[in-house]
Write a protein that holds these residues in place. Structure first.
Motif: not given
Length: 507
Positions: A127, A444, A447
């Motif tokens: 994040k 990543s 998410k």
């Protein structure tokens, strides 16, 4: 370990702010970030404006004497980096929810506990929530880097980048349980004969039938009992519901593993028999709960019986299943990261490096104030102060020295042998290393799916893994929720990255 000491600040700690700023570079006035990222020295320190480091630590509960300990800590920290430390101790059961809320609102959090479990570091990094420390370590945290280069930095790296600093301690753990020594002796229970969850049942029945005020098996929603009692399940990915197969070839879904299902069924039977508390799924365990219990499953290490007995104020013993095991999870189980909400990451890193080299500092954080919370028996050995009732009435007894800095600098407690750290080194050398050690999943690009999976896990795992519900009914619902969250997509990506990692590292 580096012994270099930084020269004195150009101002004393007690000067007024105006005098402090008068002795600093005028460009730093009103600027929260460090004016110089260079290695600390007289000139660099003169340019550092005052700063308060908000440090969030996981623990049992806030400590009454926290402010007193902070004052002593800052006598060490302030003269070296012109910063003071404010410690925020958050109970285990509240940590994730409170930290998630703080970070979501942009609250200034300078340093925080993170791990493979609580406030998962991989998810935070995905994040963009943690500061990249890679290029800062040589100048600002050389002592930490030197120690943690023994495998810790490699285990926590994401795409070769360092975002976290692990506690320097044991590299692995035994899987097993802790038992109330008084009760084991009273009922002649030989814990060495208990080598599985199922084999514990006769002992649980004895306690249930004879000790109405005692919890036979203490567990909470995060106890991970099915993972502790099934060795290969312990080697989970950052997504708890995905685990490495026994042969190390690829990852698979935990709910599809027969051992996981069998353990859920056993726990449900135990729950129905009254061996676990009815509120286990939502229980926030206290030391009083632990003292009033017979058994609890856990990760273990040498002399853990001494450490938990000192922490709980009652005698406990332990038994482990087989050899110690070193997984990536073990090396990333206690770490600190600097959130991107910090206003001065460089200064925070300067401070945290001190926790790897300053014996007085780390013992203030971990043990409190000499003469008030503990008394020294020798240079490296202490015991609780006389009026603290073996630590139970102490104003400062967080019991979390495993969570930060260089554990090898902590003072020894009663019962801990003089050679405990040598024993830890031996323990490390004997630990069985898993085949995927050092592999870190980059989530990543997933998410949304990872967040949805976490929500499904939070909904179902606490009740399933404490036996609170029937797995025949609720495990299919859990799997359905995981599928809807996109776990198959995540599993496919984990296996793709793992295959690439194996090829690159010739595994």
């Amino acid at each position: 370990m580096g012994k270099r000491r930084w020269s004195s600040l150009c101002m004393t700690a007690m000067m007024s702010l105006s005098l402090v700023m008068a002795g600093c570079n005028s460009k730093s006035e009103g600027t929260p970030a460090s004016a110089s990222p260079e290695a600390p020295g007289k000139e660099a320190k003169q340019e550092l404006p005052p700063y308060v480091i908000d440090w969030y630590i996981i623990g049992t509960s806030p400590q009454p004497d926290n402010a007193l300990v902070e004052a002593e800590i800052n006598k060490i920290v302030l003269p070296q980096i012109n910063a003071t430390v404010k410690m925020h101790i958050i109970p285990f059961g509240d940590y994730d929810s409170k930290m998630t809320a703080l970070l979501a609102t942009g609250e200034k959090v300078d340093l925080m506990f993170t791990s493979n479990g609580n406030m998962n570091y991989s998810a935070l990094i995905a994040k963009g929530g943690l500061v990249d420390l890679t290029d800062k370590l040589d100048k600002l945290a050389p002592d930490a880097k030197k120690l943690l280069s023994e495998g810790f930095l490699q285990a926590s790296a994401i795409k070769g980048k360092t975002y976290t600093l692990a506690a320097y301690k044991e590299k692995g753990s035994w899987l097993g349980f802790i038992a109330n020594k008084t009760l084991m002796e009273k009922y002649s229970i030989d814990i060495t004969k208990i080598n599985s969850l199922e084999e514990m049942e006769p002992a649980l029945k004895i306690i249930k039938d004879n000790e109405p005020t005692i919890t036979p098996l203490l567990a909470s929603g995060g106890a991970k009992i099915p993972f502790v009692v099934n060795r290969h399940l312990w080697n989970a990915s950052p997504v708890q519901s995905i685990v490495l197969k026994k042969d190390g070839s690829a990852y698979t879904l935990v709910p599809d593993e027969p051992e996981y299902v069998a353990s859920l069924k056993t726990l449900h039977r135990f729950f129905q028999a009254g061996y676990l508390r009815k509120d286990s799924a939502v229980l926030k365990i206290t030391n009083d709960d632990r003292v009033k219990s017979a058994f609890s499953f856990s990760q273990l290490k040498p002399y853990v019986d001494v450490q938990v007995s000192n922490s709980y104020g009652a005698p406990f013993i332990y038994h482990h299943f087989g050899k110690p095991i070193t997984t990536t999870n073990d090396l990333v189980g206690s770490m600190m990261g600097i959130p991107t909400t910090s206003k001065d990451p460089d200064r925070v890193l300067m401070f945290y490096n001190m926790m790897y080299k300053d014996e007085k500092l780390i013992n203030l954080v971990g043990r409190g104030i000499e003469g008030k919370h503990y008394v020294k028996k020798s240079d490296k050995r202490i015991e609780f102060a006389p009026d603290t009732d073996n630590g139970k009435k102490s104003g400062y007894n967080p019991g979390t020295t495993w969570a930060y800095g260089n554990q090898y600098l902590t003072y020894l407690m009663p019962g801990e042998p003089d050679d405990i750290w040598e024993q830890f080194k031996k323990f490390n050398s004997e630990s069985e290393v898993v085949p995927n050690l050092g592999f870190n999943f980059d989530s990543s690009n997933l998410k949304t799916e990872v967040a949805a999976i976490k929500n499904a896990e939070n909904e179902f795992r606490p009740t399933l893994e404490t036996g609170s519900v029937n797995p025949d009914e609720y495990l299919p619902k859990f799997k359905e929720k995981l599928k809807a969250a996109g776990i198959d997509k995540v599993l496919q990506e984990i296996n793709k990255q793992y295959a690439e990692w194996r090829a690159e590292n010739k595994k």
